[in-house]
Design a protein around this motif. Structure first.
Motif, short mmCIF file in Angstrom:
data_model
loop_
_atom_site.label_atom_id
_atom_site.label_comp_id
_atom_site.label_asym_id
_atom_site.label_seq_id
_atom_site.Cartn_x
_atom_site.Cartn_y
_atom_site.Cartn_z
N TYR A 133 4.88 -1.05 16.25
CA TYR A 133 5.45 -0.87 14.91
C TYR A 133 6.78 -1.62 14.80
O TYR A 133 7.05 -2.28 13.78
CB TYR A 133 5.67 0.63 14.62
N CYS B 244 11.04 -5.26 7.33
CA CYS B 244 10.55 -3.95 6.88
C CYS B 244 9.56 -4.11 5.72
O CYS B 244 9.72 -3.49 4.67
CB CYS B 244 11.70 -2.99 6.52
N PHE B 245 8.58 -4.99 5.93
CA PHE B 245 7.46 -5.17 4.99
C PHE B 245 7.89 -5.78 3.66
O PHE B 245 7.24 -5.60 2.65
CB PHE B 245 6.73 -3.83 4.76
N LYS B 246 9.02 -6.52 3.69
CA LYS B 246 9.53 -7.14 2.46
C LYS B 246 9.05 -8.58 2.31
O LYS B 246 8.94 -9.07 1.19
CB LYS B 246 11.07 -7.09 2.48
N HIS C 296 0.16 -4.17 7.10
CA HIS C 296 0.30 -2.79 6.63
C HIS C 296 -0.71 -1.87 7.34
O HIS C 296 -0.37 -0.75 7.74
CB HIS C 296 0.10 -2.71 5.12
N ILE D 1 1.66 4.42 13.02
CA ILE D 1 2.24 5.66 12.52
C ILE D 1 1.34 6.83 12.88
O ILE D 1 1.79 7.87 13.36
CB ILE D 1 2.48 5.56 11.00
N TYR E 251 8.41 6.15 13.10
CA TYR E 251 8.76 5.05 12.19
C TYR E 251 10.03 5.33 11.42
O TYR E 251 10.79 4.41 11.11
CB TYR E 251 7.59 4.75 11.25
N ASN F 15 12.97 2.67 11.60
CA ASN F 15 13.47 2.00 10.39
C ASN F 15 14.97 2.23 10.21
O ASN F 15 15.70 1.33 9.80
CB ASN F 15 12.72 2.50 9.15
N PHE G 209 17.05 -1.07 10.20
CA PHE G 209 17.27 -1.57 8.83
C PHE G 209 18.34 -0.82 8.06
O PHE G 209 18.68 -1.20 6.96
CB PHE G 209 15.96 -1.52 8.03
N CYS H 22 10.90 0.26 0.03
CA CYS H 22 10.14 -0.82 0.67
C CYS H 22 9.69 -0.38 2.07
O CYS H 22 9.90 -1.08 3.05
CB CYS H 22 10.93 -2.13 0.72
N PHE H 23 9.07 0.81 2.11
CA PHE H 23 8.43 1.32 3.34
C PHE H 23 9.43 1.66 4.43
O PHE H 23 9.10 1.68 5.61
CB PHE H 23 7.37 0.31 3.85
N LYS H 24 10.67 1.96 4.03
CA LYS H 24 11.72 2.29 4.99
C LYS H 24 11.86 3.79 5.20
O LYS H 24 12.27 4.23 6.27
CB LYS H 24 13.05 1.69 4.51
N ALA I 63 7.04 6.83 3.81
CA ALA I 63 6.17 5.66 3.99
C ALA I 63 5.23 5.91 5.17
O ALA I 63 5.35 5.32 6.23
CB ALA I 63 7.00 4.40 4.23
#
Lengths: 323, 323
Positions: free
Chosen positions: A152, A161-163, A172, A179, A185, A189, A193, B161-163, B167
């Protein structure tokens, strides 16, 4: 010349091997750390002797990956580099010792130079962690929570982060599998982030203060001088991820970051939006890169470096100059 | 008292209805806009007359959702609110006209007050867009690229955004389906998570400049005064998403944002990390909220507001005070 092999063939090489040394790239990021540790944990679960080697210390924010995973020394019989497109990226010490004798390279860079005896590369993957996850399945090893955390981490960090554009449906779905397998996660994250050091916050403030706009706001120039770095107390780690900032401003076509190096000269990073070629700008100053992200190095003072990159921008993108 | 119904029952109500008015909440975000437009497009594909009503103008960044979707006026026979937990969230005008006659509410808030004749709520969903996506499947309508863009927007914006923790695997898998169906996720992510206005950048710089640390850096206080807002030229839109900033700093347990209102008083937002209860702080000043995010309003000058919230923090979290 390297032999390009399938994931099945790469898995078979790993199945046959023991006393395996895994190599990460220097300036380690989440993908090289996560992928190497995931593969290490999976191969150890099969009873093999494995260790991970990185030319630089692994940043503290990855403690959740490295903590409790001992790395005893041994003489390797099989050397496998993960996420290393070029042996120079191993760093000088590791390259000198192992760079010319890598048996297998697992990668997701289309620019892989083919230095290993065998190379297994899938450039459609957002992260090499996705290739590693499939290899682990081919080895017959289940996703444990620890392995899932590693995979992950690779996917999330290499996709912003999937942006980014590379955060496609496959990325995804694989994140979802991690997950479900118990990857923490939320913590991952937050660590990667969300949290910024006070020094980083102060450096951002100083850099924003020094930001200049040109050509009706289409060009943004952000300086990061040694004085700013010293004043903020920022470390190399704190400097990561600053270069996207100027391009993220509304209306900016070309975002330029001028980062002063230890020798006083400037490393220039250019980030562009749609329809502007960053490489066209940087090649004029002896640099290169990709369409949306390129770089070059300029000697001289901040004012001289600024003037040089602005002139290159105007020359490469004449339509940016409007009255 | 509302009737709690299943997604199948909600889909059957929509199948039987025509001349449908869909209601979004005021201060519209990506989830209420995306979900209402997704449902509107799906119901129109079945030949029904449908329109979406929102008490506030829909922000320009959602032009990719709203552009080309006409909203002709008609007298509704069926009223359905989406992502509206309480009729007051419709805004005064829409609430006055329709608040007491909502036939169906589709929601993902556990705090839904049950004001509609029937309520279909799934609080396990990161976004109500996930409920809407399943309803659309039950209606027998495929994910078009336009509908997929709406659903993806809801999931991505409500999960940072999936953070965030919400998510989960289900959110990622549904996002993957939307991407596969043609949602332009790269553009959507850029518009919603990447681009900042120059005014916003300037306001961030001023707010960071005014940031103070207390209790060995465990408490960070960030002021946003009317003077800063005026000086930066920031609009209401630019102020979104500022409140997480102080809590994102390394070592900070309690991140406090003091936002001056038009009347000069301060709206205080408190964000906390693990093990600190934000509500415990804000209730001391007459506010409330959730464990990690709470708020209150304090009268007086910036210095007075700061002193009040710091005193409340020390009282609620005595272990934050160390020598």
């Amino acid at each position: 010349m390297t032999q390009l092999i399938t994931e099945r063939e790469a898995a078979d090489q790993l199945l046959a091997a023991d006393n395996i040394l895994l190599l990460a790239h220097q300036y380690p990021d989440g993908d090289t750390v996560g992928s190497n540790y995931a593969l290490c944990l999976a191969l150890r679960a099969m009873g093999k002797q494995v260790r991970v080697l990185c030319g630089d210390p692994i940043p503290e924010r990855f403690d959740y990956i490295t903590e409790g995973v001992e790395m005893p020394d041994f003489e390797p019989d099989f050397i496998c580099a993960v996420d290393v497109a070029d042996p120079t990226l191993l760093g000088p010490a590791v390259e000198a010792q192992y760079g010319s004798r890598v048996d297998l390279c697992i990668d997701h860079h289309s620019t892989n130079v083919g230095y290993a005896a065998a190379t297994c590369v899938d450039a459609t993957c957002a992260a090499v962690a996705m290739v590693v996850r499939r290899l682990i399945a081919l080895l017959g090893i289940d996703l444990t929570p620890a392995i899932a955390a590693c995979i992950y981490t690779g996917i999330a960090t290499d996709s912003g982060c999937f942006k980014y554009l590379n955060a496609d449906a496959t990325a995804h779905r694989m994140a979802a599998d991690c997950i479900e397998a118990g990857a923490p996660y939320d913590m991952i994250n937050r660590v990667n982030f969300d949290i910024k050091s006070r020094a980083r916050i102060e450096l951002e403030r100083l850099a924003l203060e020094g930001m200049e706009f040109h050509h009706h706001g289409r060009v943004a120039v952000m300086p990061i001088t040694n004085e700013m770095i010293a004043h903020s107390g920022a470390t190399e780690n704190d400097l990561e991820g600053m270069t996207p900032i100027p391009r993220q401003i509304e209306g900016v076509w070309v975002g330029i970051t001028l980062r002063q190096k230890a020798d006083g000269n400037y490393k220039i990073s250019v980030r562009t939006g749609t329809h502007v070629d960053a490489t066209a700008i940087c090649t004029l100053l002896g640099g290169g890169g990709h369409v949306r992200a390129a770089g070059c190095t300029v000697e001289g003072t901040l004012a001289e470096a600024k003037a040089a990159i602005l002139a290159a921008t105007e020359q490469a993108i004449p339509r940016i100059v409007t009255s």
